[in-house]
Design a protein around this motif. Structure first.
Motif, PDB file in Angstrom:
ATOM      1  N   LEU A  75      86.634  30.902  13.170  1.00  0.00           N
ATOM      2  CA  LEU A  75      86.975  32.269  13.584  1.00  0.00           C
ATOM      3  C   LEU A  75      86.609  33.282  12.510  1.00  0.00           C
ATOM      4  N   GLU A  76      86.660  32.900  11.252  1.00  0.00           N
ATOM      5  CA  GLU A  76      86.140  33.781  10.202  1.00  0.00           C
ATOM      6  C   GLU A  76      84.640  33.983  10.392  1.00  0.00           C
ATOM      7  N   TRP A  77      83.941  32.912  10.688  1.00  0.00           N
ATOM      8  CA  TRP A  77      82.493  32.986  10.931  1.00  0.00           C
ATOM      9  C   TRP A  77      82.210  33.928  12.116  1.00  0.00           C
ATOM     10  N   GLU A  78      82.999  33.793  13.188  1.00  0.00           N
ATOM     11  CA  GLU A  78      82.784  34.625  14.372  1.00  0.00           C
ATOM     12  C   GLU A  78      83.047  36.098  14.076  1.00  0.00           C
ATOM     13  N   ARG A  79      84.080  36.386  13.303  1.00  0.00           N
ATOM     14  CA  ARG A  79      84.358  37.794  12.955  1.00  0.00           C
ATOM     15  C   ARG A  79      83.226  38.369  12.110  1.00  0.00           C
ATOM     16  N   ALA A  80      82.731  37.591  11.143  1.00  0.00           N
ATOM     17  CA  ALA A  80      81.633  38.074  10.311  1.00  0.00           C
ATOM     18  C   ALA A  80      80.395  38.350  11.148  1.00  0.00           C
ATOM     19  N   CYS A  81      80.203  37.561  12.215  1.00  0.00           N
ATOM     20  CA  CYS A  81      79.039  37.730  13.092  1.00  0.00           C
ATOM     21  C   CYS A  81      79.210  38.927  14.028  1.00  0.00           C
ATOM     22  N   LYS A  82      80.390  39.066  14.608  1.00  0.00           N
ATOM     23  CA  LYS A  82      80.608  40.121  15.596  1.00  0.00           C
ATOM     24  C   LYS A  82      80.705  41.512  14.981  1.00  0.00           C
ATOM     25  N   GLY A  83      81.023  41.577  13.711  1.00  0.00           N
ATOM     26  CA  GLY A  83      81.073  42.875  13.059  1.00  0.00           C
ATOM     27  C   GLY A  83      82.286  43.688  13.449  1.00  0.00           C
ATOM     28  N   PRO A  84      82.395  44.902  12.934  1.00  0.00           N
ATOM     29  CA  PRO A  84      83.568  45.736  13.209  1.00  0.00           C
ATOM     30  C   PRO A  84      83.708  46.139  14.667  1.00  0.00           C
ATOM     31  N   SER A  85      82.620  46.084  15.436  1.00  0.00           N
ATOM     32  CA  SER A  85      82.687  46.484  16.848  1.00  0.00           C
ATOM     33  C   SER A  85      82.871  45.299  17.783  1.00  0.00           C
ATOM     34  N   ASN A  86      82.998  44.081  17.260  1.00  0.00           N
ATOM     35  CA  ASN A  86      83.176  42.879  18.084  1.00  0.00           C
ATOM     36  C   ASN A  86      82.054  42.728  19.110  1.00  0.00           C
ATOM     37  N   GLY A  87      80.813  42.869  18.662  1.00  0.00           N
ATOM     38  CA  GLY A  87      79.660  42.752  19.554  1.00  0.00           C
ATOM     39  C   GLY A  87      79.400  41.328  20.003  1.00  0.00           C
ATOM     40  N   ARG A  88      78.717  41.201  21.115  1.00  0.00           N
ATOM     41  CA  ARG A  88      78.393  39.882  21.659  1.00  0.00           C
ATOM     42  C   ARG A  88      77.427  39.136  20.741  1.00  0.00           C
ATOM     43  N   TYR A  89      76.436  39.863  20.243  1.00  0.00           N
ATOM     44  CA  TYR A  89      75.485  39.330  19.269  1.00  0.00           C
ATOM     45  C   TYR A  89      75.671  40.105  17.972  1.00  0.00           C
ATOM     46  N   GLU A  90      75.178  39.608  16.862  1.00  0.00           N
ATOM     47  CA  GLU A  90      75.392  40.311  15.598  1.00  0.00           C
ATOM     48  C   GLU A  90      74.777  41.707  15.596  1.00  0.00           C
ATOM     49  N   CYS A 162      77.612  35.224  19.150  1.00  0.00           N
ATOM     50  CA  CYS A 162      78.520  34.996  18.030  1.00  0.00           C
ATOM     51  C   CYS A 162      79.653  34.038  18.388  1.00  0.00           C
ATOM     52  N   SER A 163      80.013  33.945  19.655  1.00  0.00           N
ATOM     53  CA  SER A 163      81.126  33.088  20.062  1.00  0.00           C
ATOM     54  C   SER A 163      80.691  31.682  20.443  1.00  0.00           C
ATOM     55  N   ALA A 164      79.389  31.394  20.451  1.00  0.00           N
ATOM     56  CA  ALA A 164      78.905  30.081  20.864  1.00  0.00           C
ATOM     57  C   ALA A 164      79.165  29.046  19.776  1.00  0.00           C
ATOM     58  N   VAL A 165      79.408  27.805  20.195  1.00  0.00           N
ATOM     59  CA  VAL A 165      79.762  26.736  19.276  1.00  0.00           C
ATOM     60  C   VAL A 165      79.045  25.450  19.650  1.00  0.00           C
ATOM     61  N   ARG A 166      79.154  24.477  18.768  1.00  0.00           N
ATOM     62  CA  ARG A 166      78.633  23.133  19.030  1.00  0.00           C
ATOM     63  C   ARG A 166      79.522  22.130  18.323  1.00  0.00           C
ATOM     64  N   ALA A 167      79.821  21.013  18.976  1.00  0.00           N
ATOM     65  CA  ALA A 167      80.603  19.945  18.357  1.00  0.00           C
ATOM     66  C   ALA A 167      79.661  18.976  17.662  1.00  0.00           C
ATOM     67  N   ALA A 168      80.083  18.465  16.504  1.00  0.00           N
ATOM     68  CA  ALA A 168      79.248  17.522  15.766  1.00  0.00           C
ATOM     69  C   ALA A 168      80.119  16.540  15.001  1.00  0.00           C
ATOM     70  N   ASP A 169      79.629  15.334  14.843  1.00  0.00           N
ATOM     71  CA  ASP A 169      80.286  14.333  14.008  1.00  0.00           C
ATOM     72  C   ASP A 169      80.224  14.817  12.565  1.00  0.00           C
ATOM     73  N   PRO A 170      81.350  15.000  11.889  1.00  0.00           N
ATOM     74  CA  PRO A 170      81.314  15.546  10.531  1.00  0.00           C
ATOM     75  C   PRO A 170      80.576  14.664   9.530  1.00  0.00           C
ATOM     76  N   ALA A 171      80.359  13.400   9.877  1.00  0.00           N
ATOM     77  CA  ALA A 171      79.666  12.493   8.953  1.00  0.00           C
ATOM     78  C   ALA A 171      78.154  12.529   9.115  1.00  0.00           C
ATOM     79  N   THR A 172      77.647  13.277  10.084  1.00  0.00           N
ATOM     80  CA  THR A 172      76.205  13.321  10.289  1.00  0.00           C
ATOM     81  C   THR A 172      75.561  14.334   9.351  1.00  0.00           C
ATOM     82  N   SER A 173      74.289  14.136   9.115  1.00  0.00           N
ATOM     83  CA  SER A 173      73.509  15.093   8.314  1.00  0.00           C
ATOM     84  C   SER A 173      72.189  15.302   9.036  1.00  0.00           C
ATOM     85  N   GLU A 174      71.971  16.528   9.494  1.00  0.00           N
ATOM     86  CA  GLU A 174      70.795  16.839  10.294  1.00  0.00           C
ATOM     87  C   GLU A 174      69.913  17.848   9.574  1.00  0.00           C
TER      88      GLU A 174
END
Length: 390
Positions: A75-90, A162-174
């Motif tokens: 959620l910190e990442w999403e706020r930094a992306c959305k900016g002060p206006s809470n935009g859909r994209y940065e 900015c709100s899109a996400v992806r799940a990943a195995d924390p032990a993977t390295s891509e």
């Protein structure tokens, strides 16, 4: 680094807005976050160097801690992306393929994409690398995963938000997964979207729709500026609840229009019910004489199929769910000009070939006695799945 001031994050995407992935993001929940700092670029946070990739989540944590910092929460990442206006994209609310162009197999140079910056001045959040966050994946029944934010490669525009996400195995390295660091007190708020206790059927007939539901469905037609022609009465003949994806419910309905003593015409509709507003999402280009019972395949809950007939014509129509929108596919013989004042038949009867479908026009002229839709208005937000830890 950039200092993100304390403020309100509108997390996820509101009901009625699109694109949206309701199984993965909150529905426009307002969450207060305290001040924190975030690196301007992915680690090593040097615009003269490419981002470091191929690390596990634990290694990313260690590298941030070695600098006296930490991984960002999602959620910190999403706020930094959305900016002060809470935009859909940065860069705003309208998708721009040139602002944060995808690397398509190669991580691009930062200098070539200066427009890919949020309102807070954080850069390279999309089109470069996926980024580990400190957050665990708490959506549905899947366990043991961590949350990635950002995006790299040939991503649909819905995944470049900015709100899109992806799940990943924390032990993977891509090779396309990196990270960036944050600082300051950790904001404990997190995304929790629990799985329903019992999975609802993908499509189910509402045996006895109550007046409150029927009233809301009628309101959707009023919002779309639809009205009956003189001497015509209309009603919802049948109503089905459609669950095209987890955490999403739409209404499929057959809306019948009839003149006294005459035959009825029917318009298949898709309607979304949000907390405070309703939207007409899908319809055919015009009415038909018959709509048979709709169905969904077990492996494709996002597509509702049904047979339609008018005179000697018959064919299959579909409502297809895509990122909280509905695409309508129907035989080309369905016309907006079909009315209750003329025989319910087409000028040149013919059965459409499989796959011969076209998207319904949302701006077709209204037939006499059957609805035609204009584009629905944006809906207000509805209560989101809970955001805990505030």
């Amino acid at each position: 680094m950039v200092t993100i001031p304390a403020g309100e994050l509108v997390a996820g995407t509101a009901c009625g807005d699109h694109p949206r992935l309701p199984a993965e993001e909150l529905a426009g929940a307002s969450i207060g976050l305290g001040e924190f700092t975030i690196d301007t670029y992915p680690y090593p946070n040097d615009p003269a160097q490419p981002p470091l990739t191929g690390v596990t989540q634990e290694k990313a944590k260690q590298l941030c801690e070695a600098r006296g910092r930490r991984l960002c929460t999602e959620l910190e990442w999403e706020r930094a992306c959305k900016g002060p206006s809470n935009g859909r994209y940065e860069y705003g609310n309208q998708f721009d393929a040139k602002a944060c162009p995808s690397g398509l197999g190669a991580i691009p140079a930062y200098a070539a994409h200066e427009r890919c910056a949020s309102g807070f001045g954080v850069r390279a959040m999309h089109g470069f690398v996926w980024e580990w966050t400190a957050s665990a994946w708490k959506r549905g029944k899947e366990e043991g995963k961590a949350v990635l934010r950002g995006g790299h490669g040939d991503q649909p525009y819905a995944h470049m938000r900015c709100s899109a996400v992806r799940a990943a195995d924390p032990a993977t390295s891509e090779a396309n997964v990196g990270f960036r660091c944050c600082g300051g007190a950790v904001n404990p708020a997190e995304v929790v979207i629990p799985a329903p206790e019992e999975e609802p059927p993908a499509l189910a007939l509402e045996v006895a729709p109550d007046e409150a539901l029927l009233g809301r469905l009628k309101r959707a037609l009023v919002n779309a500026q639809l009205k009956d022609a003189a001497g015509v009465t209309s009603a919802f003949a049948k109503v089905w609840r459609w669950h095209p994806t987890p955490n999403e419910e739409l209404i499929v309905a057959s809306y019948e229009s009839k003149k006294e003593g005459g035959a009825a015409l029917v318009q298949p509709l898709v309607i979304r019910l949000c907390d405070k507003t309703v939207q007409l999402l899908g319809r055919l280009a015009g009415p038909v004489a018959e709509m048979e019972e709709p169905s969904v395949a077990d492996d494709a809950p996002g597509t509702v199929s049904f047979t339609v007939k008018t005179g000697e014509d018959a064919g299959e129509a579909r409502f297809v769910y895509q990122f909280a929108q509905v695409v309508t596919q129907a035989p080309s013989w369905i016309k907006a000009s079909t009315t209750l004042d003329a025989p319910a038949t087409s000028a040149a009867p013919s059965a459409p070939a499989p796959g011969a479908a076209e998207a319904a026009s949302p701006s077709a002229p209204a037939p006499s006695g059957a609805p035609a839709a204009s584009a629905p208005s944006a809906a207000a937000s509805s209560p989101a799945p809970r955001a805990s830890g505030r």
